[in-house]
Design a protein around this motif. Structure first.
Motif, PDB file in Angstrom:
ATOM      1  N   LYS A  34       0.991  -1.063   0.230  1.00 13.82           N
ATOM      2  CA  LYS A  34       0.057   0.004   0.062  1.00 13.82           C
ATOM      3  C   LYS A  34       0.950   1.204  -0.105  1.00 13.82           C
ATOM      4  N   LEU A  35       0.908   2.000  -1.088  1.00 12.11           N
ATOM      5  CA  LEU A  35       1.521   3.489  -1.150  1.00 12.11           C
ATOM      6  C   LEU A  35       3.086   2.847  -1.215  1.00 12.11           C
ATOM      7  N   ALA A  36       3.505   1.970  -1.890  1.00 12.62           N
ATOM      8  CA  ALA A  36       4.871   1.581  -1.937  1.00 12.62           C
ATOM      9  C   ALA A  36       5.474   1.013  -0.586  1.00 12.62           C
ATOM     10  N   VAL A  37       4.508   0.518   0.318  1.00 16.94           N
ATOM     11  CA  VAL A  37       5.029   0.237   1.632  1.00 16.94           C
ATOM     12  C   VAL A  37       4.221  -1.283   1.904  1.00 16.94           C
ATOM     13  N   LYS A  38       5.329  -2.170   2.120  1.00 19.54           N
ATOM     14  CA  LYS A  38       4.716  -3.588   2.415  1.00 19.54           C
ATOM     15  C   LYS A  38       3.949  -3.604   3.946  1.00 19.54           C
ATOM     16  N   VAL A  39       2.646  -4.047   3.909  1.00 20.70           N
ATOM     17  CA  VAL A  39       1.965  -4.027   5.168  1.00 20.70           C
ATOM     18  C   VAL A  39       1.682  -5.637   5.368  1.00 20.70           C
ATOM     19  N   THR A  40       2.218  -6.213   6.477  1.00 25.01           N
ATOM     20  CA  THR A  40       1.884  -7.405   6.937  1.00 25.01           C
ATOM     21  C   THR A  40       0.669  -7.777   7.910  1.00 25.01           C
ATOM     22  N   THR A  41      -0.367  -8.214   7.367  1.00 28.19           N
ATOM     23  CA  THR A  41      -1.567  -8.381   8.296  1.00 28.19           C
ATOM     24  C   THR A  41      -1.571  -9.661   8.744  1.00 28.19           C
ATOM     25  N   VAL A  42      -1.574  -9.843  10.246  1.00 32.05           N
ATOM     26  CA  VAL A  42      -1.731 -10.898  11.038  1.00 32.05           C
ATOM     27  C   VAL A  42      -2.978 -10.976  11.615  1.00 32.05           C
ATOM     28  N   SER A  43      -3.867 -11.990  11.075  1.00 33.61           N
ATOM     29  CA  SER A  43      -5.396 -12.016  11.737  1.00 33.61           C
ATOM     30  C   SER A  43      -5.217 -13.315  12.589  1.00 33.61           C
ATOM     31  N   THR A  44      -5.866 -12.844  13.893  1.00 34.78           N
ATOM     32  CA  THR A  44      -5.991 -13.728  14.941  1.00 34.78           C
ATOM     33  C   THR A  44      -7.487 -14.036  15.350  1.00 34.78           C
ATOM     34  N   GLU A  45      -7.592 -14.814  16.208  1.00 32.17           N
ATOM     35  CA  GLU A  45      -8.937 -15.059  16.758  1.00 32.17           C
ATOM     36  C   GLU A  45      -9.841 -14.018  17.307  1.00 32.17           C
ATOM     37  N   LEU A  46      -8.920 -13.081  17.730  1.00 32.49           N
ATOM     38  CA  LEU A  46      -9.401 -11.856  18.636  1.00 32.49           C
ATOM     39  C   LEU A  46      -9.275 -10.413  17.965  1.00 32.49           C
ATOM     40  N   ASN A  47      -8.055 -10.376  17.412  1.00 31.02           N
ATOM     41  CA  ASN A  47      -7.865  -9.194  16.472  1.00 31.02           C
ATOM     42  C   ASN A  47      -7.007  -9.098  15.377  1.00 31.02           C
ATOM     43  N   THR A  48      -6.709  -8.029  14.739  1.00 32.16           N
ATOM     44  CA  THR A  48      -5.682  -8.186  13.667  1.00 32.16           C
ATOM     45  C   THR A  48      -4.770  -7.108  13.987  1.00 32.16           C
ATOM     46  N   ILE A  49      -3.567  -7.773  13.614  1.00 29.66           N
ATOM     47  CA  ILE A  49      -2.202  -6.759  13.734  1.00 29.66           C
ATOM     48  C   ILE A  49      -1.465  -6.454  12.497  1.00 29.66           C
ATOM     49  N   TYR A  50      -1.042  -5.059  12.493  1.00 27.69           N
ATOM     50  CA  TYR A  50      -0.895  -4.631  11.187  1.00 27.69           C
ATOM     51  C   TYR A  50       1.029  -4.263  11.373  1.00 27.69           C
ATOM     52  N   LEU A  51       1.662  -5.094  10.681  1.00 23.03           N
ATOM     53  CA  LEU A  51       3.190  -4.776  10.747  1.00 23.03           C
ATOM     54  C   LEU A  51       3.741  -4.056   9.701  1.00 23.03           C
TER      55      LEU A  51
END
Length: 136
Positions: free
Chosen positions: A99-116
């Motif tokens: 997104k906008l030349a930046v790699k975003v790693t999305t880690v989805s869990t059972e409770l929430n989502t983490i964006y690295l």
């Protein structure tokens, strides 16, 4: 136990620094106008963001902040400096997007989502993530 340490996302730090320096210089050029108080606040905010980004980049480059995938789960240091661990059983999906030349790693869990955004996997690391069972 296989461990996979993600790389530093240099594009993220370049985009953040470019945007904040642009905001700072725009505010600096308008500091003599009638709205100088507003622009001085904008300059202060830009300087704070630059300092935070520089500190986080320094910590990442020296190895004090990192994201580590392993057979047992995900270990990372959050924005506040707290070490967090997510067991592999709770991770439902790992997705890498640009997104906008930046790699975003999305880690989805059972409770929430983490964006690295400060860290990203390289091509060979994506293959290792697939071998570990994180990426489909």
């Amino acid at each position: 136990m296989k461990e996979l340490k993600l790389q530093i996302n240099f594009a993220f730090y370049c985009v953040v620094s470019t945007i904040t320096f642009s905001i700072y210089f725009i505010a600096l050029s308008f500091s003599d106008s009638a709205l100088s108080f507003l622009f001085k606040g904008q300059m202060a905010l830009a300087l704070i963001v630059i300092a935070i980004a520089a500190i986080n980049f320094t910590f990442a480059a020296t190895g004090q902040r990192h994201v580590l995938f392993c057979n047992n789960g995900l270990s990372y240091v959050n924005v506040f400096g707290t070490q967090k661990y997510i067991p592999a059983e709770t991770i439902t999906n790992v997705k890498v997007q640009t997104k906008l030349a930046v790699k975003v790693t999305t880690v989805s869990t059972e409770l929430n989502t983490i964006y690295l955004v400060g860290f990203k996997p390289a091509k060979d690391q994506k293959l290792k993530l697939k071998q570990l069972g994180y990426l489909a």
